[in-house]
Each structure stands twice: as structure tokens, then as C-alpha cells.
Design an enzyme around this catalytic site. Structure first.
Site, PDB file in Angstrom:
ATOM      1  N   ASN A 134       8.815  35.361  18.602  1.00 52.54           N
ATOM      2  CA  ASN A 134       9.158  34.973  17.233  1.00 52.54           C
ATOM      3  C   ASN A 134       9.030  36.131  16.264  1.00 52.54           C
ATOM      4  O   ASN A 134       9.610  36.105  15.195  1.00 52.54           O
ATOM      5  CB  ASN A 134       8.250  33.834  16.765  1.00 52.54           C
ATOM      6  N   GLY A 188      18.462  29.477  17.029  1.00 50.52           N
ATOM      7  CA  GLY A 188      17.436  29.662  15.993  1.00 50.52           C
ATOM      8  C   GLY A 188      17.678  30.922  15.171  1.00 50.52           C
ATOM      9  O   GLY A 188      18.290  31.878  15.633  1.00 50.52           O
ATOM     10  N   ARG A 194      23.546  67.399  30.444  1.00 49.23           N
ATOM     11  CA  ARG A 194      24.362  66.387  29.762  1.00 49.23           C
ATOM     12  C   ARG A 194      25.372  65.761  30.715  1.00 49.23           C
ATOM     13  O   ARG A 194      25.558  66.211  31.836  1.00 49.23           O
ATOM     14  CB  ARG A 194      25.022  67.023  28.538  1.00 49.23           C
ATOM     15  N   ALA A 205      20.023  85.524  31.235  1.00 49.37           N
ATOM     16  CA  ALA A 205      19.489  84.874  30.035  1.00 49.37           C
ATOM     17  C   ALA A 205      20.471  84.994  28.881  1.00 49.37           C
ATOM     18  O   ALA A 205      21.113  86.018  28.699  1.00 49.37           O
ATOM     19  CB  ALA A 205      18.166  85.525  29.652  1.00 49.37           C
ATOM     20  N   SER A 227      22.825  89.387  31.165  1.00 55.62           N
ATOM     21  CA  SER A 227      22.266  88.626  30.042  1.00 55.62           C
ATOM     22  C   SER A 227      23.121  88.771  28.788  1.00 55.62           C
ATOM     23  O   SER A 227      23.814  89.762  28.604  1.00 55.62           O
ATOM     24  CB  SER A 227      20.855  89.141  29.733  1.00 55.62           C
ATOM     25  N   ARG A 281      11.253  35.269  11.396  1.00 62.00           N
ATOM     26  CA  ARG A 281      10.028  36.070  11.433  1.00 62.00           C
ATOM     27  C   ARG A 281      10.229  37.467  12.030  1.00 62.00           C
ATOM     28  O   ARG A 281       9.336  38.297  11.984  1.00 62.00           O
ATOM     29  CB  ARG A 281       8.933  35.305  12.204  1.00 62.00           C
ATOM     30  N   ASN A 293      33.408  77.312  25.135  1.00 66.09           N
ATOM     31  CA  ASN A 293      34.378  76.377  25.717  1.00 66.09           C
ATOM     32  C   ASN A 293      35.250  75.705  24.676  1.00 66.09           C
ATOM     33  O   ASN A 293      36.213  75.039  25.018  1.00 66.09           O
ATOM     34  CB  ASN A 293      33.645  75.308  26.533  1.00 66.09           C
ATOM     35  N   GLY A 346      16.591  31.147  24.736  1.00 66.51           N
ATOM     36  CA  GLY A 346      17.093  32.518  24.641  1.00 66.51           C
ATOM     37  C   GLY A 346      16.035  33.513  24.205  1.00 66.51           C
ATOM     38  O   GLY A 346      16.220  34.725  24.350  1.00 66.51           O
ATOM     39  N   ASN A 389      24.239  84.098  39.770  1.00 67.77           N
ATOM     40  CA  ASN A 389      23.093  84.280  38.886  1.00 67.77           C
ATOM     41  C   ASN A 389      23.608  84.426  37.462  1.00 67.77           C
ATOM     42  O   ASN A 389      24.405  85.311  37.182  1.00 67.77           O
ATOM     43  CB  ASN A 389      22.312  85.529  39.307  1.00 67.77           C
TER      44      ASN A 389
HETATM   45  C1  UD1 Z   1       9.610  24.529  21.225  1.00 64.45           C
HETATM   46  C2  UD1 Z   1       9.095  23.190  21.741  1.00 64.45           C
HETATM   47  C3  UD1 Z   1       7.609  23.324  22.035  1.00 64.45           C
HETATM   48  C4  UD1 Z   1       7.368  24.427  23.029  1.00 64.45           C
HETATM   49  C5  UD1 Z   1       7.993  25.731  22.543  1.00 64.45           C
HETATM   50  C6  UD1 Z   1       7.952  26.759  23.645  1.00 64.45           C
HETATM   51  C7  UD1 Z   1      10.431  21.470  20.667  1.00 64.45           C
HETATM   52  C8  UD1 Z   1      10.482  20.457  19.602  1.00 64.45           C
HETATM   53  N1  UD1 Z   1       9.332  22.195  20.745  1.00 64.45           N
HETATM   54  O1  UD1 Z   1       8.924  24.770  19.995  1.00 64.45           O
HETATM   55  O2  UD1 Z   1       7.116  22.103  22.575  1.00 64.45           O
HETATM   56  O3  UD1 Z   1       5.990  24.601  23.251  1.00 64.45           O
HETATM   57  O4  UD1 Z   1       9.384  25.552  22.191  1.00 64.45           O
HETATM   58  O5  UD1 Z   1       8.428  28.018  23.218  1.00 64.45           O
HETATM   59  O6  UD1 Z   1      11.360  21.577  21.432  1.00 64.45           O
HETATM   60  N2  UD1 Z   1      16.845  26.189  18.860  1.00 64.45           N
HETATM   61  C9  UD1 Z   1      18.187  25.960  18.689  1.00 64.45           C
HETATM   62  N3  UD1 Z   1      18.578  25.064  17.741  1.00 64.45           N
HETATM   63  C10 UD1 Z   1      17.713  24.386  16.966  1.00 64.45           C
HETATM   64  C11 UD1 Z   1      16.340  24.647  17.132  1.00 64.45           C
HETATM   65  C12 UD1 Z   1      15.925  25.537  18.092  1.00 64.45           C
HETATM   66  O7  UD1 Z   1      19.017  26.522  19.382  1.00 64.45           O
HETATM   67  O8  UD1 Z   1      18.169  23.608  16.145  1.00 64.45           O
HETATM   68  C13 UD1 Z   1      16.420  27.137  19.885  1.00 64.45           C
HETATM   69  C14 UD1 Z   1      15.698  28.346  19.327  1.00 64.45           C
HETATM   70  O9  UD1 Z   1      16.617  29.401  19.074  1.00 64.45           O
HETATM   71  C15 UD1 Z   1      14.739  28.711  20.461  1.00 64.45           C
HETATM   72  C16 UD1 Z   1      14.461  27.356  21.122  1.00 64.45           C
HETATM   73  O10 UD1 Z   1      15.490  26.486  20.715  1.00 64.45           O
HETATM   74  O11 UD1 Z   1      15.365  29.535  21.416  1.00 64.45           O
HETATM   75  C17 UD1 Z   1      13.101  26.800  20.705  1.00 64.45           C
HETATM   76  O12 UD1 Z   1      13.131  26.564  19.329  1.00 64.45           O
HETATM   77  P1  UD1 Z   1      11.914  26.861  18.389  1.00 64.45           P
HETATM   78  O13 UD1 Z   1      12.240  26.472  17.011  1.00 64.45           O
HETATM   79  O14 UD1 Z   1      11.437  28.243  18.611  1.00 64.45           O
HETATM   80  O15 UD1 Z   1      10.864  25.819  18.962  1.00 64.45           O
HETATM   81  P2  UD1 Z   1       9.317  25.885  18.904  1.00 64.45           P
HETATM   82  O16 UD1 Z   1       8.853  25.418  17.598  1.00 64.45           O
HETATM   83  O17 UD1 Z   1       8.848  27.205  19.386  1.00 64.45           O
HETATM   84 CA    CA Z   2       9.776  29.335  19.713  1.00 64.67          CA
END
Ligand code: UD1
Ligand code: CA
Length: 454
Positions: free
Chosen positions: A225, A11, A332, A379, A404, A15, A385, A101, A376
Site C-alpha cells: 500500500n 484500487g 555497451r 592507451a 598510444s 498511499r 566513428n 494485483g 594491441n
Molecule cells: C482486502 C480484504 C481483507 C484482506 C486484504 C488482504 C476485503 C473487503 N478485504 O482488504 O480481508 O485481509 O485484502 O490484502 O476484500 N480493489 C479493486 N476494486 C475495488 C476495491 C479493491 O479492484 O473496488 C482491489 C485493490 O486494487 C486491491 C485488492 O482489490 O488489489 C484489495 O483491495 P484493498 O482495498 O487493498 O483491500 P484491503 O482493505 O487491503
Molecule cells: Ca490492500
């Protein structure tokens, strides 16, 4: 049961309003995805797959030390599409655990609990009930309480939005079933995406049993997010760490909401930590250690009975028993203090060893130095160095006394038992048990008068 784990991390994370890929944002100084990878590896999977997209090079570089099958998802067409990209590498007789992730606080214990209920003909979903389920997919059950489908917030009507049981996004699915179901997903929904969640209705249609398992704690399934959610989970994580210190080690925390642990802290008995202390990396605290307010301590081993007073900065240091450090001291990297050493205010020590019972109590810079026992240092003493090109060593013998405001111009050795007169600039080695000083003789001008204002 062979376990294949897929972590979804493609993803964009728009945001976050950041150039850094979302899953690399740090929580307790560790990238979000590292938290998930650590949890996944604790389950000793047969294989671990990470689906990446945006910022792939950076994500791969960050996780280069781990045994990961990397899967590129060029276009983010949905969670179902993302999982499908990983399937060619996954064997049919395994169970697939799908993680996200950006859901960093999931624990190995919750995942083990989900896995313990698995069999190779049923679909498992990790769910949780939330007071405010907004934004999550809802678990829709029939009159008998059986899971029927998952409906995303964006596809939900008012009645569905009332449901408080949500999909965590974490699933456990027999690989062969998953492969078949992924082949029949469509993107006929509000977001025009291939939803992984649609496999639930496909399982229902084939009469494959579905079970749900609950997370121990709602924070375990919370995704990140935006920066507000990141800060919320950071605080939650810090609270957990603080409670562990208090409950597992018996540490006194003057305020558990004012400590930050960005790594791990082990502590002996009767340790007390004042407010606003930041620990980073690996920290070992002996018995009865006291840490004053506003200290930053990174990768340190601190012996029994040590007292660190307020506002110290300590990094890559070993401190022996019963030392007293600070206030306002800076230790350090590669500094080793033996037992009973005292380091006072405005003292900076770098790459030096200080033997038992020695004291450097005020306003000093000690770099690349070996200090013997019971020395010792007065101060304002400075080890010079660095000649602008190279660093040189200073060696100070046992029981030496440095007056000192002395400059020790390295390389130089001060003999054991030697005394250096205050205000000296020492550029040659000094013999044992003698007084050495380099000081312009004092003179007085008789009859001198102060200028008078015109
Ligand atoms: C998803 C779930 C939702 C759940 C929520 C929990 C789906 C359709 N929805 O929604 O039911 O309540 O997670 O957090 O699965 N990602 C990819 N490739 C893509 C799309 C997403 O790797 O094409 C990864 C994103 O990086 C993220 C995870 O999948 O880590 C979830 O994707 P995200 O778009 O955040 O799903 P939500 O809308 O939160
Ligand atoms: Ca999500």
C-alpha cells in the site's frame, strides 16, 4: 477443473503518493502486477481477467502481450463489486481464483496447493498467521474451529483484533456459487463497500464447506500500500534470489544482502560475486566467473573463467572465456568479445567485435569496430566513428599494433600486422605489415629561455 483467474487491480493506491498506478510500481524492475500475472499464468488457467480502474490505459499497455480479459471497474465500490464486474465473462462450471494485483510475491506453488484441495462445492481461502495482523481481515472460527466469517479490521472490535489468522484476499470459489453470492452482497459496513469477504458467511448459511490453505511464507500474502511495504518486499525478494544463487548454483556471494537481481541469473560452478553488484535482464555466467564489487551487468552472457574487476558497466554484451574486464570499463550494447580478451580501465566499447587474445587496456573509445586476433590497442586510442551525421566502421586486422594516443578516423581499415606510430591521426587505410604514422616532426629551438616573471 477449469480455472478462471481474476486479478483485482482497480484500487487507487493513494498511499503510494504517486502518479503511477500502484500496480505498475516496479519490484525488481518488474511491475507488481506482472509478478502476479506470471504466477497466474503458471497455473495454465482457462481464462485470466484483470479488473482495472485508475490508470487503465497504462496498465493495459504494460500487459498488452498477455492473453487477458480486461474488465473496467469505473468506481471502486469494494472487492466484491470488483469481482462482480468480471463475472459476465466467466463460465459457470469453472473454479474462480481471486488474486490481488498488489500482492506480488505469491508463488505458483502456494496457489497450486490451494487449487489441489478444491472441489466444485467448497470455498477455499488462503490464510496465514501474522504476529502483527493489523490492517487485514480476520478469519473468525467457531468453537469447532470451522470458519464462520471474515471481519475487516475497520469493522472489528478489540476481541476480533486479537485474532492472528488473516485473510490473504486470495480465494478459490466455484463460479456458480460465487455468482449467486455476489448478487446478495450489501455495503452495510464501516467502509460502505461491497466486501468480497462477506461471501464466507453466505457460504456458511448455505452449508457449503469452507477450507483454508496456508501460504508457505508470510511474504507471499503481504500487500503493498505504501513505499515502505514496497521496499520491504523488494528486500525480501532480493534475499530469495540471493539464496537461490547460493543454494541452487553454488555461487559465492560475499554478502547476500548486497546483490540485486532484476531479472534472472544463471550461473556455472564456483562463481564468486563481490558486493553491490546489480544484475538486470537475462544474465548467463559460465564456470568460475568472478565479478568484482560495484558492477552493473545487464543482459549479458559471460564465459568460463572471466574476471570482471570492480566498477564495470556491461550491457547487451557477449564475453568469451577467460577474458579480463576492468576495473572501470564500460561495455555497451552489441559488443562481442572472443576468448582471452583484456579490457582495462576507462575503456568504452560500443557495437564492436574483438577477436581472440586482443587487448585494449587503457583509456580508449572503440565504436563500430571489428578488431582481429591478438591486436594491441595502445592507451588513449579513439575510433572517430561519428562524423556528426553518420556512423562509420573501423576495421583492424589480426596482430595489428596501434600506438598510444591514435585517432582512427572511420571509415578506415588498418591492415593485418600493421603498426601505427603513437600519436597518429589515421584517415586512410594502412597496408599490412608496415609502420604508418602521421606525426609532425619534432623540433627543438636552441637557446630558448622560459619567460621571467615581471
Ligand atoms: C482486502 C480484504 C481483507 C484482506 C486484504 C488482504 C476485503 C473487503 N478485504 O482488504 O480481508 O485481509 O485484502 O490484502 O476484500 N480493489 C479493486 N476494486 C475495488 C476495491 C479493491 O479492484 O473496488 C482491489 C485493490 O486494487 C486491491 C485488492 O482489490 O488489489 C484489495 O483491495 P484493498 O482495498 O487493498 O483491500 P484491503 O482493505 O487491503
Ligand atoms: Ca490492500
Amino acid at each position: 477443473m477449469k480455472l478462471s483467474i481474476i486479478i483485482l487491480a482497480a484500487g487507487l493506491g493513494k498511499r503510494m503518493r504517486s502518479e503511477l498506478p500502484k500496480v505498475l510500481h516496479p519490484l525488481a524492475n518488474k511491475p507488481l502486477i506482472r509478478h502476479v500475472v506470471d504466477g497466474a499464468l503458471a497455473l495454465k488457467p482457462h481464462s485470466l481477467h484483470v479488473v482495472y480502474g485508475h490508470g487503465g490505459d497504462q496498465v493495459r499497455a504494460t500487459l498488452s502481450e498477455f492473453p487477458i480479459h480486461w474488465v473496467h471497474q469505473a468506481e471502486q465500490l469494494g472487492t466484491g463489486h470488483a469481482v462482480a464486474q468480471a463475472m459476465p465473462d466467466i463460465i459457470d462450471d469453472s473454479m474462480v481464483l481471486v488474486l490481488c494485483g498488489d500482492v506480488p510475491l505469491i508463488t505458483a506453488a502456494t496457489l497450486e496447493n490451494l487449487c489441489s484441495q478444491a472441489d466444485n462445492n467448497s470455498l477455499g481461502i488462503l490464510t496465514v498467521e501474522l504476529d502483527n495482523p493489523q490492517g487485514y481481515g480476520r478469519i473468525v472460527r467457531n468453537a469447532a474451529g470451522e470458519v464462520e466469517r471474515i471481519i475487516e479490521e475497520k469493522d472489528a472490535d478489540a476481541a476480533i483484533k486479537q485474532i492472528k489468522e488473516i485473510n490473504s484476499g486470495i480465494f478459490l470459489i466455484p463460479a456458480a456459487h460465487l455468482r449467486r453470492w455476489l448478487g446478495s452482497l450489501n455495503n452495510d459496513n464501516a467502509q460502505g463497500e461491497y466486501y468480497l469477504t462477506d461471501i464466507v458467511s453466505l457460504a456458511v448459511a448455505e452449508n457449503i464447506p469452507i477450507f483454508t490453505s496456508a501460504a508457505h511464507d508470510v511474504y507471499e500474502v503481504m500487500g503493498i500500500n505504501n513505499r515502505v511495504q514496497l521496499a520491504t518486499l523488494e528486500r525480501q525478494y532480493q534475499k530469495q534470489q540471493a539464496y537461490e544463487l547460493m543454494l541452487d548454483y553454488g555461487v559465492t556471494l560475499h554478502d547476500p544482502s548486497r546483490i540485486d537481481i532484476r531479472g534472472s541469473v544463471e550461473a556455472g560452478h564456483d562463481v564468486a560475486i563481490d558486493v553491490n553488484v546489480v544484475f538486470e535482464g537475462e544474465i548467463k555466467l559460465g564456470n568460475k566467473v568472478k565479478i568484482g564489487p560495484n558492477c552493473i551487468i545487464r543482459n549479458a552472457t559471460i564465459g568460463d573463467g572471466v574476471e570482471v574487476l570492480s566498477n564495470c558497466v556491461i550491457e547487451n554484451v557477449v564475453i568469451g572465456d577467460n577474458c579480463k574486464i576492468g576495473p572501470l570499463a564500460r561495455l555497451r550494447p552489441d559488443t562481442v568479445l572472443a576468448d582471452n580478451v583484456h579490457i582495462g580501465n576507462f575503456v568504452e566499447i560500443k557495437k564492436s567485435t574483438v577477436a581472440k587474445g586482443s587487448k585494449i587496456n587503457h583509456l580508449s573509445y572503440i565504436g563500430d569496430t571489428e578488431i582481429g586476433t591478438e591486436v594491441n590497442i595502445g592507451a588513449g586510442t579513439i575510433t572517430c566513428n561519428y562524423d556528426g551525421t553518420n556512423k562509420h566502421k573501423t576495421i583492424i586486422g589480426d596482430k595489428a599494433f596501434i600506438g598510444s594516443d591514435t585517432q582512427l578516423i572511420a571509415p578506415v581499415t588498418v591492415g593485418a600486422g600493421a603498426t601505427i606510430g603513437a600519436g597518429s591521426t589515421i584517415s586512410r587505410d594502412t597496408p599490412d605489415d608496415t609502420l604508418t604514422l602521421s606525426r609532425t616532426p619534432q623540433s627543438t629551438v636552441p637557446g630558448w629561455q622560459r619567460p621571467i616573471k615581471k
